[in-house]
Design a protein around this motif. Structure first.
Motif, PDB file in Angstrom:
ATOM      1  N   VAL A  92      -5.006   4.517   1.138  1.00 51.43           N
ATOM      2  CA  VAL A  92      -4.457   3.825  -0.039  1.00 51.43           C
ATOM      3  C   VAL A  92      -5.545   3.621  -1.085  1.00 51.43           C
ATOM      4  N   MET A 143      -5.494   1.774   6.482  1.00 52.17           N
ATOM      5  CA  MET A 143      -5.321   1.427   5.068  1.00 52.17           C
ATOM      6  C   MET A 143      -6.156   2.302   4.130  1.00 52.17           C
ATOM      7  N   GLY A 191       0.813  -1.209   0.000  1.00 54.47           N
ATOM      8  CA  GLY A 191       0.000   0.000   0.000  1.00 54.47           C
ATOM      9  C   GLY A 191       0.845   1.257   0.000  1.00 54.47           C
ATOM     10  N   PHE A 227      -1.709  -4.968  -2.638  1.00 58.54           N
ATOM     11  CA  PHE A 227      -2.233  -4.387  -1.395  1.00 58.54           C
ATOM     12  C   PHE A 227      -3.673  -4.817  -1.162  1.00 58.54           C
ATOM     13  N   TYR A 268      -0.788  -1.795  -5.913  1.00 56.03           N
ATOM     14  CA  TYR A 268      -2.149  -1.623  -5.385  1.00 56.03           C
ATOM     15  C   TYR A 268      -2.919  -2.938  -5.434  1.00 56.03           C
TER      16      TYR A 268
END
Length: 278
Positions: free
Chosen positions: A239, A236, A155, A221, A218
């Motif tokens: 992100v 999180m 992230g 993540f 991404y």
């Protein structure tokens, strides 16, 4: 934490980092002042490296923060951001090594030296954006925070690389190229020819490679974050805005200021991610 210090941190993040500010609103109320303290520190250091024109004043200011964190020549009076950060570090036993690595990485922002390759770029993102996610996880749920390492790593790389792309107009004005040398070479460019921008098609290919790297991280993540406890989700959330930010950048015109996301769109993305994940 002193309530006045906490209010100043909250306002600083509200003005300087809307993504993280809005994400904190999804955290438990008692944890919010500590998240704002972390993010205010991050915003303050980013502003230092963006404001200074010469490296030495920036290094002096970063050294001041290092002294704060290591108990150097700091009286503890009159610096709300420092007071709040120290209170957060002490309450949650946050590792000083993470802040030291963060400041070491930020020194590189003061110089025009490019990243040698994507590995060096990812290491920088790991010590900065990823570290903020991991530290926020420790504030939110210390017992579960160790589970966040993979999601924080990917992230932070995703949002860190996207951030560098968005900062290309500023970096160009300072003679700094944020595209790693190996990606430039693959596009047939040097830092100098990239910054000159004489061949928009080739420049766009280098920016596209940077964006593809951000999207790759991404995706990893999202997979890692989807299995984490809900208690860690506020760390999180910022992100989740990465794809939308990348969508605002025109690869063929990377040195034009990208239009920012509206607060309404930010709030929609964050609300959706808070409710159902990534």
């Amino acid at each position: 934490m002193d309530s006045a210090d906490a209010d100043i941190c909250r306002e600083h993040v509200a003005q300087s980092d809307r993504d993280r500010y809005l994400s904190v609103l999804y955290a438990p109320e008692e944890r919010r002042p500590h998240l704002f303290a972390l993010y205010a520190f991050n915003a303050e250091v980013a502003e230092i490296t963006a404001r200074v024109r010469e490296a030495l004043p920036g290094e002096i200011r970063l050294q001041w923060w290092r002294d704060v964190l290591t108990g150097g020549d700091y009286s503890g009076e009159g610096v709300p951001l420092a007071n709040a950060l120290l209170a957060t570090i002490n309450e949650f036993k946050l590792p000083h090594s993470a802040f030291e690595a963060y400041l070491d990485a930020r020194i590189g922002d003061l110089y025009a030296d490019p990243f040698q390759d994507r590995t060096e770029l990812e290491a920088y993102c790991g010590q900065t954006a990823s570290a903020m996610i991991q530290l926020a996880s420790l504030v939110l749920d210390p017992a579960a925070a160790r589970l966040a390492a993979e999601a924080a790593g990917h992230g932070g790389c995703a949002m860190g690389i996207a951030g560098l792309i968005r900062l290309m107009p500023l970096h160009r004005a300072r003679g700094k190229c944020s595209v790693p040398l190996d990606l430039l070479k693959a596009a047939g460019l040097t830092p100098e020819s990239f910054l000159a921008g004489d061949n928009p098609v080739v420049v766009a290919s280098a920016v596209d490679m940077m964006a593809a790297l951000a999207r790759e991280h991404y995706g990893k993540f999202a997979a890692a974050a989807s299995v984490l406890p809900a208690s860690l989700r506020p760390a999180m959330l910022s992100v989740a805005l990465t794809p939308a930010h990348l969508g605002k950048v025109k690869a063929e015109k990377p040195f034009d200021e990208a239009r920012p996301l509206s607060d309404l769109r930010r709030q929609w993305i964050l609300m959706r991610s808070a409710a159902r994940g990534w």
